[in-house]
Design a protein around this motif. Structure first.
Motif, PDB file in Angstrom:
ATOM      1  N   ALA A 181       3.719   5.512  -5.688  1.00 43.91           N
ATOM      2  CA  ALA A 181       3.230   5.623  -6.972  1.00 43.91           C
ATOM      3  C   ALA A 181       2.611   6.747  -7.299  1.00 43.91           C
ATOM      4  O   ALA A 181       2.866   6.845  -8.505  1.00 43.91           O
ATOM      5  N   LYS A 182       1.474   6.228  -6.898  1.00 45.08           N
ATOM      6  CA  LYS A 182       0.178   7.408  -7.605  1.00 45.08           C
ATOM      7  C   LYS A 182       0.430   8.344  -6.698  1.00 45.08           C
ATOM      8  O   LYS A 182      -0.705   9.008  -7.283  1.00 45.08           O
ATOM      9  N   GLY A 183       1.213   8.963  -5.646  1.00 43.08           N
ATOM     10  CA  GLY A 183       0.498   9.971  -4.856  1.00 43.08           C
ATOM     11  C   GLY A 183      -0.206   9.300  -3.954  1.00 43.08           C
ATOM     12  O   GLY A 183      -1.075   9.615  -4.316  1.00 43.08           O
ATOM     13  N   ALA A 184       0.324  10.346  -3.108  1.00 40.05           N
ATOM     14  CA  ALA A 184      -1.188   9.731  -1.934  1.00 40.05           C
ATOM     15  C   ALA A 184      -2.017  11.004  -1.889  1.00 40.05           C
ATOM     16  O   ALA A 184      -1.988  11.898  -1.346  1.00 40.05           O
TER      17      ALA A 184
ATOM     18  N   ASP B 136     -11.971   2.362   5.009  1.00 44.63           N
ATOM     19  CA  ASP B 136     -11.061   3.720   4.485  1.00 44.63           C
ATOM     20  C   ASP B 136      -9.721   3.826   3.322  1.00 44.63           C
ATOM     21  O   ASP B 136      -9.122   5.180   3.235  1.00 44.63           O
ATOM     22  N   ILE B 137      -9.881   2.795   2.274  1.00 47.82           N
ATOM     23  CA  ILE B 137      -9.174   3.363   1.478  1.00 47.82           C
ATOM     24  C   ILE B 137     -10.051   2.972  -0.041  1.00 47.82           C
ATOM     25  O   ILE B 137     -10.434   2.184  -0.012  1.00 47.82           O
TER      26      ILE B 137
ATOM     27  N   LEU C  93       0.731  -1.431  -0.096  1.00 44.11           N
ATOM     28  CA  LEU C  93      -0.199  -0.160   0.020  1.00 44.11           C
ATOM     29  C   LEU C  93       0.867   1.125  -0.460  1.00 44.11           C
ATOM     30  O   LEU C  93       0.819   2.134  -0.889  1.00 44.11           O
ATOM     31  N   ASP C  94       2.669   1.426   0.742  1.00 46.65           N
ATOM     32  CA  ASP C  94       3.026   2.449   1.219  1.00 46.65           C
ATOM     33  C   ASP C  94       3.538   2.894  -0.177  1.00 46.65           C
ATOM     34  O   ASP C  94       3.197   3.607  -1.391  1.00 46.65           O
TER      35      ASP C  94
ATOM     36  N   TYR D 138      -4.977  -1.574  -7.295  1.00 50.50           N
ATOM     37  CA  TYR D 138      -6.125  -1.024  -7.604  1.00 50.50           C
ATOM     38  C   TYR D 138      -6.284   0.954  -6.651  1.00 50.50           C
ATOM     39  O   TYR D 138      -7.373   1.152  -6.957  1.00 50.50           O
ATOM     40  N   TYR D 139      -4.667   0.914  -5.680  1.00 51.36           N
ATOM     41  CA  TYR D 139      -5.096   2.122  -4.938  1.00 51.36           C
ATOM     42  C   TYR D 139      -5.015   3.598  -6.091  1.00 51.36           C
ATOM     43  O   TYR D 139      -4.853   3.317  -6.802  1.00 51.36           O
ATOM     44  N   VAL D 140      -5.984   4.010  -4.795  1.00 46.80           N
ATOM     45  CA  VAL D 140      -6.411   5.183  -5.846  1.00 46.80           C
ATOM     46  C   VAL D 140      -5.988   6.075  -4.863  1.00 46.80           C
ATOM     47  O   VAL D 140      -5.211   7.826  -4.880  1.00 46.80           O
ATOM     48  N   ALA D 141      -7.100   6.421  -3.429  1.00 47.60           N
ATOM     49  CA  ALA D 141      -6.465   7.243  -2.376  1.00 47.60           C
ATOM     50  C   ALA D 141      -6.542   6.773  -1.098  1.00 47.60           C
ATOM     51  O   ALA D 141      -7.238   5.545  -1.004  1.00 47.60           O
TER      52      ALA D 141
END
Length: 146
Positions: free
Chosen positions: A43-46, A69-70, A37-38, A117-120
């Motif tokens: 990679a995508k900006g927090a 909460d992700i 996740l980190d 698939y993390y976005v924010a």
């Protein structure tokens, strides 16, 4: 797995909510999951999103879900999802941790796949404080002289 519309999952009935849920919930705190996740955040900006913003992403061409909460963009994953598109569509644009944990997702699905698939991160919605009616003030009566 089949989406259960809030009905208890078989394992949940047998062992209680803490059973299969806690086994999968621990994967959301797994050291490798957090490391992945980190990496995704770097990679995508927090980024941060509100629930209202996520709610706008609820179609099969633009599908976000919230787990613990992700925020994840599962648009491209729909065709790969072993349970089909429908379970993802039902929770699209919404908080879906309960539904996610109610299914028997593998450690691989959670630790290795989900973070891709993390976005924010979700911005918590401030809870409205309920105003309690004030108790009537007791009238102060003069004490009788002793």
């Amino acid at each position: 797995g089949v989406f259960h519309r809030g009905e208890p999952h078989k394992e949940e009935q047998e062992v209680g909510v803490g059973g299969c849920w806690s086994a999968m919930a621990k994967y959301l705190k797994d050291a490798q999951f957090l490391k992945n996740l980190d990496k995704a955040r770097q990679a995508k900006g927090a980024k941060k999103m509100t629930a209202e913003e996520v709610a706008k992403h609820s179609t099969n061409k633009d599908l976000y879900i919230i787990i613990d909460d992700i925020v994840y963009d599962v648009t491209k994953y729909q065709s790969e999802h072993p349970g089909g598109r429908l379970p993802l569509m039902r929770v699209g644009g919404k908080e879906s941790t309960r539904e996610f944990l109610a299914e028997n997702h593998s450690r691989y699905a959670i630790v290795d796949k989900l973070t891709k698939y993390y976005v924010a991160d979700l911005i918590p919605t401030p809870k409205k404080e309920e105003k309690k009616p004030e108790a009537p003030k007791a009238e102060s009566k003069p004490r009788p002289a002793a």
